[in-house]
Design a protein around this motif. Structure first.
Motif, mmCIF file in Angstrom:
data_model
loop_
_atom_site.group_PDB
_atom_site.id
_atom_site.type_symbol
_atom_site.label_atom_id
_atom_site.label_comp_id
_atom_site.label_asym_id
_atom_site.label_seq_id
_atom_site.Cartn_x
_atom_site.Cartn_y
_atom_site.Cartn_z
ATOM 1 N N GLU A 116 0.842 -1.179 0.140
ATOM 2 C CA GLU A 116 0.114 0.072 0.094
ATOM 3 C C GLU A 116 0.926 1.075 0.042
ATOM 4 O O GLU A 116 0.645 2.300 -0.487
ATOM 5 N N SER A 117 1.959 1.276 0.720
ATOM 6 C CA SER A 117 2.761 2.355 0.707
ATOM 7 C C SER A 117 3.459 2.430 -0.733
ATOM 8 O O SER A 117 3.559 3.876 -1.089
ATOM 9 N N ARG A 118 3.792 1.761 -1.060
ATOM 10 C CA ARG A 118 4.486 1.693 -2.441
ATOM 11 C C ARG A 118 3.488 2.297 -3.674
ATOM 12 O O ARG A 118 3.807 3.119 -4.428
ATOM 13 N N ARG A 119 2.334 1.422 -3.450
ATOM 14 C CA ARG A 119 1.227 1.982 -4.391
ATOM 15 C C ARG A 119 0.971 3.646 -3.992
ATOM 16 O O ARG A 119 0.852 4.289 -5.072
ATOM 17 N N SER A 120 0.888 4.037 -2.686
ATOM 18 C CA SER A 120 0.386 5.285 -2.661
ATOM 19 C C SER A 120 1.662 6.480 -3.124
ATOM 20 O O SER A 120 1.522 7.388 -3.724
ATOM 21 N N SER A 121 2.946 5.934 -2.962
ATOM 22 C CA SER A 121 4.109 6.658 -3.520
ATOM 23 C C SER A 121 4.052 6.891 -5.071
ATOM 24 O O SER A 121 4.387 8.135 -5.726
ATOM 25 N N GLU A 122 3.649 5.688 -5.539
ATOM 26 C CA GLU A 122 3.603 5.736 -7.378
ATOM 27 C C GLU A 122 2.303 6.522 -7.608
ATOM 28 O O GLU A 122 2.600 7.240 -8.564
ATOM 29 N N GLU A 123 1.492 6.742 -6.868
ATOM 30 C CA GLU A 123 0.173 7.604 -7.248
ATOM 31 C C GLU A 123 0.554 9.009 -7.343
ATOM 32 O O GLU A 123 0.147 9.947 -7.995
ATOM 33 N N ARG A 124 1.563 9.568 -6.048
ATOM 34 C CA ARG A 124 1.699 10.663 -6.149
ATOM 35 C C ARG A 124 3.059 11.199 -6.899
ATOM 36 O O ARG A 124 3.139 12.416 -7.358
ATOM 37 N N LEU A 125 3.441 10.229 -7.871
ATOM 38 C CA LEU A 125 4.459 10.791 -8.814
ATOM 39 C C LEU A 125 3.798 11.496 -10.066
ATOM 40 O O LEU A 125 2.584 10.916 -10.262
#
Length: 126
Positions: A116-125
């Protein structure tokens, strides 16, 4: 006050010693995996090695020997030709069930958190 601090230190040391003992007995990446695999019933050496994939015969032999010394595994030799050797869990190994279950639950929770943390990070890019 000094007695209270000494008492807390003794409790802390006792807790640390118990944790050290546990980590000593279950150290490494293979022992708990071996116990989980053997929950399905007795297995031969090669079956265990195939199930664990990356373990070498030398390491597997050492890990099984250590689990046997700590009374988690029984090695049974059958008088067949060729000789058959199986490994199975002892009743004592069931005392690890709550620990293994807690590790499993925590592992699932941790993996979900990281994904989830990685998914959230990718969405903010951008």
């Amino acid at each position: 006050m000094a007695n209270e601090a000494k008492h807390v230190t003794e409790q802390c040391n006792a807790a640390l010693n118990a944790i050290r003992d546990t980590l000593y007995v279950l150290s490494g990446k293979w022992k708990i995996q071996l116990i989980v695999i053997l929950r399905d019933g007795p297995m031969r050496f090669n079956e265990i090695q195939r199930a664990l994939i990356d373990i070498t015969p030398k390491v597997l032999s050492r890990e099984l020997r250590e689990l046997e010394l700590n009374e988690f595994v029984i090695r049974k030799v059958y008088d067949t030709f060729p000789v058959t050797v199986t490994y199975e869990l002892t009743p004592y190994s069931a005392t690890l069930d709550p620990i293994i279950d807690s590790l499993r639950k925590w592992g699932v929770q941790h993996r979900e958190r990281i994904v989830e943390s990685r998914r959230s990070s990718e969405e903010r890019l951008p």
